[in-house]
Design an enzyme around this catalytic site. Structure first.
Site, PDB file in Angstrom:
ATOM      1  N   LEU A 251      41.526  33.917  48.756  1.00 28.16           N
ATOM      2  CA  LEU A 251      41.907  33.491  47.399  1.00 28.16           C
ATOM      3  C   LEU A 251      43.578  32.579  47.569  1.00 28.16           C
ATOM      4  O   LEU A 251      43.663  31.279  46.315  1.00 28.16           O
ATOM      5  CB  LEU A 251      42.593  34.621  46.431  1.00 28.16           C
ATOM      6  CG  LEU A 251      40.647  34.778  45.905  1.00 28.16           C
ATOM      7  CD1 LEU A 251      40.865  36.409  45.096  1.00 28.16           C
ATOM      8  CD2 LEU A 251      39.646  33.972  45.065  1.00 28.16           C
TER       9      LEU A 251
ATOM     10  N   ASP B  83      58.148  38.718  53.455  1.00 25.42           N
ATOM     11  CA  ASP B  83      57.088  40.135  52.870  1.00 25.42           C
ATOM     12  C   ASP B  83      57.327  40.236  51.424  1.00 25.42           C
ATOM     13  O   ASP B  83      58.524  40.307  51.341  1.00 25.42           O
ATOM     14  CB  ASP B  83      57.331  40.154  53.754  1.00 25.42           C
ATOM     15  CG  ASP B  83      56.882  41.825  53.931  1.00 25.42           C
ATOM     16  OD1 ASP B  83      56.258  42.369  52.724  1.00 25.42           O
ATOM     17  OD2 ASP B  83      56.800  42.708  54.941  1.00 25.42           O
TER      18      ASP B  83
ATOM     19  N   ASN C 296      49.407  36.796  43.907  1.00 26.15           N
ATOM     20  CA  ASN C 296      47.978  36.940  44.150  1.00 26.15           C
ATOM     21  C   ASN C 296      47.848  38.298  45.857  1.00 26.15           C
ATOM     22  O   ASN C 296      47.038  38.265  45.930  1.00 26.15           O
ATOM     23  CB  ASN C 296      47.177  35.691  45.242  1.00 26.15           C
ATOM     24  CG  ASN C 296      46.572  35.783  46.200  1.00 26.15           C
ATOM     25  OD1 ASN C 296      45.194  35.611  45.530  1.00 26.15           O
ATOM     26  ND2 ASN C 296      46.470  35.818  47.403  1.00 26.15           N
TER      27      ASN C 296
ATOM     28  N   TYR D 288      42.678  51.851  45.715  1.00 24.49           N
ATOM     29  CA  TYR D 288      43.163  50.452  45.667  1.00 24.49           C
ATOM     30  C   TYR D 288      43.371  50.117  44.084  1.00 24.49           C
ATOM     31  O   TYR D 288      43.928  49.089  43.342  1.00 24.49           O
ATOM     32  CB  TYR D 288      41.828  49.351  46.270  1.00 24.49           C
ATOM     33  CG  TYR D 288      41.767  48.405  45.630  1.00 24.49           C
ATOM     34  CD1 TYR D 288      42.772  47.150  46.182  1.00 24.49           C
ATOM     35  CD2 TYR D 288      40.758  47.616  44.890  1.00 24.49           C
ATOM     36  CE1 TYR D 288      42.906  45.751  45.204  1.00 24.49           C
ATOM     37  CE2 TYR D 288      40.205  46.620  44.611  1.00 24.49           C
ATOM     38  CZ  TYR D 288      41.423  45.438  45.299  1.00 24.49           C
ATOM     39  OH  TYR D 288      41.437  44.022  44.516  1.00 24.49           O
TER      40      TYR D 288
ATOM     41  N   LYS E 116      45.213  48.615  40.338  1.00 23.24           N
ATOM     42  CA  LYS E 116      45.455  47.353  39.706  1.00 23.24           C
ATOM     43  C   LYS E 116      45.462  48.186  38.569  1.00 23.24           C
ATOM     44  O   LYS E 116      46.305  47.393  37.822  1.00 23.24           O
ATOM     45  CB  LYS E 116      43.839  47.294  40.080  1.00 23.24           C
ATOM     46  CG  LYS E 116      44.141  46.666  41.226  1.00 23.24           C
ATOM     47  CD  LYS E 116      44.938  45.272  41.755  1.00 23.24           C
ATOM     48  CE  LYS E 116      44.762  43.954  43.095  1.00 23.24           C
ATOM     49  NZ  LYS E 116      45.373  42.886  43.194  1.00 23.24           N
TER      50      LYS E 116
ATOM     51  N   VAL F 237      34.640  38.321  44.926  1.00 21.73           N
ATOM     52  CA  VAL F 237      34.776  36.913  46.068  1.00 21.73           C
ATOM     53  C   VAL F 237      34.715  37.325  47.151  1.00 21.73           C
ATOM     54  O   VAL F 237      35.712  38.062  47.922  1.00 21.73           O
ATOM     55  CB  VAL F 237      36.255  37.008  45.953  1.00 21.73           C
ATOM     56  CG1 VAL F 237      36.509  34.983  45.708  1.00 21.73           C
ATOM     57  CG2 VAL F 237      36.521  36.881  44.256  1.00 21.73           C
TER      58      VAL F 237
HETATM   59  N1  LIG Z   1      38.101  39.046  47.208  1.00 22.94           N
HETATM   60  C1  LIG Z   1      37.901  39.341  46.043  1.00 22.94           C
HETATM   61  O1  LIG Z   1      36.464  40.037  45.616  1.00 22.94           O
HETATM   62  C2  LIG Z   1      38.582  40.254  45.250  1.00 22.94           C
HETATM   63  C3  LIG Z   1      38.522  40.996  43.457  1.00 22.94           C
HETATM   64  C4  LIG Z   1      39.582  41.457  41.822  1.00 22.94           C
HETATM   65  C5  LIG Z   1      40.799  41.078  43.015  1.00 22.94           C
HETATM   66  N2  LIG Z   1      40.907  40.565  43.714  1.00 22.94           N
HETATM   67  C6  LIG Z   1      43.049  40.307  44.532  1.00 22.94           C
HETATM   68  O2  LIG Z   1      43.145  39.010  44.775  1.00 22.94           O
HETATM   69  C7  LIG Z   1      44.014  38.442  45.317  1.00 22.94           C
HETATM   70  C8  LIG Z   1      43.698  38.043  46.909  1.00 22.94           C
HETATM   71  O3  LIG Z   1      42.253  38.592  47.533  1.00 22.94           O
HETATM   72  P1  LIG Z   1      41.501  37.991  48.962  1.00 22.94           P
HETATM   73  O4  LIG Z   1      40.479  39.289  48.587  1.00 22.94           O
HETATM   74  O5  LIG Z   1      42.252  36.508  49.047  1.00 22.94           O
HETATM   75  O6  LIG Z   1      42.749  39.280  49.998  1.00 22.94           O
HETATM   76  P2  LIG Z   1      42.843  38.889  51.617  1.00 22.94           P
HETATM   77  O7  LIG Z   1      41.689  37.552  51.908  1.00 22.94           O
HETATM   78  O8  LIG Z   1      43.000  39.878  51.786  1.00 22.94           O
HETATM   79  O9  LIG Z   1      43.975  38.143  51.999  1.00 22.94           O
HETATM   80  C9  LIG Z   1      45.461  38.635  50.890  1.00 22.94           C
HETATM   81  C10 LIG Z   1      46.645  38.103  51.237  1.00 22.94           C
HETATM   82  O10 LIG Z   1      47.935  38.633  50.876  1.00 22.94           O
HETATM   83  C11 LIG Z   1      48.899  38.364  52.021  1.00 22.94           C
HETATM   84  N3  LIG Z   1      49.623  39.915  51.811  1.00 22.94           N
HETATM   85  C12 LIG Z   1      49.182  40.918  51.746  1.00 22.94           C
HETATM   86  N4  LIG Z   1      50.601  42.226  52.208  1.00 22.94           N
HETATM   87  C13 LIG Z   1      51.275  40.439  51.790  1.00 22.94           C
HETATM   88  C14 LIG Z   1      53.450  40.976  52.362  1.00 22.94           C
HETATM   89  N5  LIG Z   1      53.496  42.224  52.126  1.00 22.94           N
HETATM   90  N6  LIG Z   1      53.727  39.322  51.726  1.00 22.94           N
HETATM   91  C15 LIG Z   1      53.282  38.744  51.444  1.00 22.94           C
HETATM   92  N7  LIG Z   1      52.404  38.569  51.971  1.00 22.94           N
HETATM   93  C16 LIG Z   1      50.626  39.630  51.941  1.00 22.94           C
HETATM   94  C17 LIG Z   1      48.078  38.319  53.004  1.00 22.94           C
HETATM   95  O11 LIG Z   1      48.775  37.454  54.296  1.00 22.94           O
HETATM   96  P3  LIG Z   1      48.431  38.049  55.985  1.00 22.94           P
HETATM   97  O12 LIG Z   1      47.676  36.938  55.974  1.00 22.94           O
HETATM   98  O13 LIG Z   1      49.702  37.767  56.144  1.00 22.94           O
HETATM   99  O14 LIG Z   1      48.271  39.603  55.966  1.00 22.94           O
HETATM  100  C18 LIG Z   1      47.007  37.022  52.540  1.00 22.94           C
HETATM  101  O15 LIG Z   1      47.357  35.553  52.774  1.00 22.94           O
HETATM  102  C19 LIG Z   1      44.513  40.438  45.991  1.00 22.94           C
HETATM  103  O16 LIG Z   1      45.006  41.317  45.308  1.00 22.94           O
HETATM  104  C20 LIG Z   1      43.577  41.251  45.575  1.00 22.94           C
HETATM  105  O17 LIG Z   1      43.198  42.303  45.691  1.00 22.94           O
HETATM  106  C21 LIG Z   1      40.139  40.322  44.906  1.00 22.94           C
END
Ligand SMILES: NC(=O)c1ccc[n+]([C@@H]2O[C@H](COP(=O)([O-])OP(=O)(O)OC[C@H]3O[C@@H](n4cnc5c(N)ncnc54)[C@H](OP(=O)(O)O)[C@@H]3O)[C@@H](O)[C@H]2O)c1
Length: 271
Positions: free
Chosen positions: A13, A59, A87, A169, A173, A202
């Site tokens: 996202l 980070d 995010n 998780y 949240k 997503v």
């Molecule tokens: N996907 C869903 O269905 C969904 C639903 C509800 C809520 N969300 C929330 O939406 C957000 C994005 O979700 P997503 O599915 O896109 O997740 P994702 O694909 O796992 O991507 C997570 C992102 O967070 C970064 N990150 C993690 N730890 C970090 C740190 N210590 N410092 C800097 N960056 C860090 C990752 O960077 P790296 O590449 O370096 O690891 C990556 O860019 C999250 O907060 C998730 O909980 C997602």
């Protein structure tokens, strides 16, 4: 034109927010990543190196790197910021398929480490992110601060539908939702809007399950479908980012929205 800081833009996202918001050349878009080189290369290759994008390295779990990123963002945007999008986060993994009591009973030390990492990244890092960027947000025009929450963090949803999976998780949240209410309470008088918006379910790569994993996940899917018979499965990041941005644009401090925790529909309908 508005300025944005988004954390975690390397993929999922976060990348989609970066891509979407920078498609308007009047926007100033700053993306935060852990490792700058690959994302900078991706911006060059996939977005023609858009001039309105800056990638900063931090980070989010490291306080000093957040402070440095805030100083760099202030220098880029004249000391102000309109939108802060928290995010970056850890999605469910170890806790994705088994219930909390089983996990803790089987591997208590792993629970300690996993719980710590989840809370550190999904809650504490955002507290420090918000605190580091507040001087900029207070100087901004739009003054909107948003975190990506999850339906799984809704206590009533978990109770009503016996949702056992994603427990740690979900707890992270729920904790971040309370942090949002506390920031809203502190800064409402300054006109700063704090929100948690769930993007829906997503597909960012986490649904590539083996048949054995799918068998454990299926009951959760059935519960989601009983909650929302029209639920068709995960949407693309593109669709989710559109939904989240519509909700963010609609909400305001004046309408009484600060501290709200909302779905991608802008209400409490999670799916
Ligand atoms: N996907 C869903 O269905 C969904 C639903 C509800 C809520 N969300 C929330 O939406 C957000 C994005 O979700 P997503 O599915 O896109 O997740 P994702 O694909 O796992 O991507 C997570 C992102 O967070 C970064 N990150 C993690 N730890 C970090 C740190 N210590 N410092 C800097 N960056 C860090 C990752 O960077 P790296 O590449 O370096 O690891 C990556 O860019 C999250 O907060 C998730 O909980 C997602």
């Amino acid at each position: 034109m508005p300025s944005y800081v988004i954390t975690g833009v390397s993929r999922g996202l976060g990348w989609e927010f970066l891509k979407r918001l920078s498609s308007d050349s009047g926007n100033t878009v700053i993306g935060i990543v852990r490792d700058k080189a690959p994302t900078t290369k991706r911006v060059e290759e996939e977005l023609d190196g858009r001039a309105n994008i800056t990638i900063l390295e931090a980070d989010v779990t490291r306080y000093e790197s957040l402070k440095r990123a805030a100083a760099e963002a202030a220098a880029i945007n004249g000391g102000s910021l309109d939108y802060l999008i928290a995010n970056a986060g850890l999605n469910m993994s170890w806790d994705g398929l088994d219930p909390i009591g089983d996990l803790s009973a089987a591997e208590p030390e792993k629970m300690t480490d996993y719980f710590g990492a989840m809370m550190n990244t999904n809650v504490l890092a955002n507290i420090n992110l918000y605190a580091s960027f507040m001087p900029l947000v207070l100087e901004g025009k739009d003054k909107k601060v948003v975190h990506l929450t999850s339906a799984l963090g809704d206590v009533d949803f978990a109770r009503d539908y016996n949702l056992t999976l994603g427990s740690v998780y979900a707890a992270s949240k729920a904790a971040m939702n309370m942090v949002t209410a506390k920031f809203a309470a502190q800064y409402r008088g300054d006109g700063v809007l704090f929100l948690g918006v769930c993007p829906g379910v997503v597909d960012t790569g986490q649904f590539n399950l083996s048949p054995e994993e799918m068998a454990k996940f299926a009951p959760m899917l059935q519960k989601w479908q009983s909650y929302a018979p029209d639920f068709k499965g995960p949407v693309s990041p593109d669709v989710a980012v559109t939904d989240v941005l519509v909700v963010v644009e609609k909400c305001s401090v004046d309408k009484g929205d600060s501290g709200a925790i909302l779905s991608h529909f802008g209400n409490k309908q999670w799916l």
